[in-house]
Design a protein around this motif. Structure first.
Motif: not given
Lengths: 279, 279
Positions: A63-65, A98-108
């Motif tokens: 799971v890449s992210s 099992g992924t080491g990455t949580l992608v953040l879309v930070c907000g406007g």
């Protein structure tokens, strides 16, 4: 380019086959010999967290992210608490998947606000709150710079340099940056900022910038090679920075979504090899 | 903010009342006590260059800029020669019209090309060719950074910092930069780059970023105050950099264009005073 990125590092982001559920997408990856998948929380929730985790494990997929946390720019205290709670849950989900990455879309910008500095401070503050849990569970928060077209309504972090500056405020084990070609290709400082990001790069996502832009500018992405992005130097810079993880193909495009998923994924593989691969 | 920008520095860019011819726009400025106008070459050509120059002079208007030169990213030699000839003519037009500023929209990727570096070198080369004529006629070329949404198809100069870097390659009397709020408001480096631009700022254009973006993203601009740009700190930075020239209101928006021009210009004045003025 010399070298290039092998197909063994291709990851299919679920958003590329948006109409499929999680188990269908897992089966699609297996069918097309794709070794990694980028998951989305809504599809994970629909399948059930434990079932989703079991499905990707059983299929032998990395799971890449997990996409995505963020949307931190909430002014009222209740909304802010809810956003933080949701992000803590997302970190736990990432660990479980099992992924080491949580992608953040930070907000406007918060509704009715014009103060970019305030919004950016809200992002930094929220990430700070999340860092201990990220460290505890071994999940890195990936700050994604979104294209400036989305600055007002989706993400006030508008360039990779800004994402790097923000990430550097926190421990490297907890916070990194996402490089998404669609969002950053135009930036004259891109190569420098990728080099500066170095090992902070926690995800590399690729899709093309196609013209004309559709009415819904969120969906103006294309298969690699269909647009105007010069992928080779960007990929080479990301490699040189030390990133050796999976490379996610993530395409938001109504026509791609309406195509038969097997055809879409065949195209994804073919273009990945042709555009990023070992020529 | 303290101070602010007086209405005596308001300039109406012709594009804000796109459906009017030059003489009608000149009359509109006079009727609304606006002391300066930003001209467009197509409307000047339609009126006749000498007649246009005479009309603005007779009305006592300052010409804050001529829009526009540029579109330098042409790969074939004939096209390139034609682009340079057209820009030399634009410099002469600017001088004849009595303005010291020719705004440049530098051009996107050449058709079929993906090499941003090549496109950017073509821009630098072309400006270099134009500099002697600009110096001879006392017209400064204003490099306008366009929003990154236009990088592929209109202008490969996508941030103010890039425009400043480019301008600094040439004499200050010949080449400067244009600060247009619509194109640069999102940039975390904006204040620094405005300060660095200093006296290189040859034009300050204002309009707002409104959501949702229209299908034609060229037209997503609004009256000051209708969108999400925080004008006061940008204007203060431009003032602090030493810019004391006219401030053009330039709005590309189909609804604004369809409104009665007197109403549009009344709104332009009112918003200018409210948003930029001496509170």
């Amino acid at each position: 380019m010399n070298g290039g990125i092998g197909l063994d590092r291709l990851s299919l982001n679920q958003a590329t086959v948006k109409h499929l559920g999680l188990k269908e997408t897992v089966a699609l990856c297996v069918r097309h010999d794709i070794g990694a998948i980028g998951l989305w929380r809504d599809r994970v929730a629909e399948a059930g967290l434990a079932e989703a985790a079991a499905a990707v494990r059983a299929a032998g997929l990395r799971v890449s992210s997990l996409c995505r946390g963020g949307f931190f720019t909430v002014a009222d205290p209740d909304g802010r608490r809810a956003a933080l709670a949701d992000n803590l849950a997302a970190i736990a989900d990432a660990a479980e998947l099992g992924t080491g990455t949580l992608v953040l879309v930070c907000g406007g910008l918060p509704p009715g606000q014009r103060d970019l500095g305030l919004a950016r401070r809200m992002v930094a503050d929220a990430i700070g709150v999340l860092v201990p849990e990220a460290l505890r569970l071994g999940v890195r928060l990936g700050i994604e710079a979104l294209h400036p077209i989305f600055c007002a309504d989706r993400c006030v972090i508008s360039s990779l340099g800004e994402a790097v500056d923000l990430a550097l405020l926190f421990p490297a084990d907890a916070v990194g940056v996402v490089v998404d070609t669609y969002h950053v290709w135009w930036d004259v400082r891109l190569a420098d900022e990728i080099a500066r990001a170095g090992r902070r790069i926690v995800s590399f996502q690729v899709c093309d910038w196609v013209l004309p832009l559709p009415a819904d500018t969120l969906l103006g992405r294309g298969h690699l090679g269909d647009g105007c992005i010069d992928f080779a130097p960007i990929a080479a810079a990301v490699e040189a920075a030390g990133y050796d993880g999976d490379v996610e193909v993530e395409i938001f495009n109504a026509e791609v979504w309406d195509a038969p998923p097997d055809q879409t994924v065949a195209t994804v593989r073919e273009r990945f090899a042709a555009v990023l691969g070992r020529g």
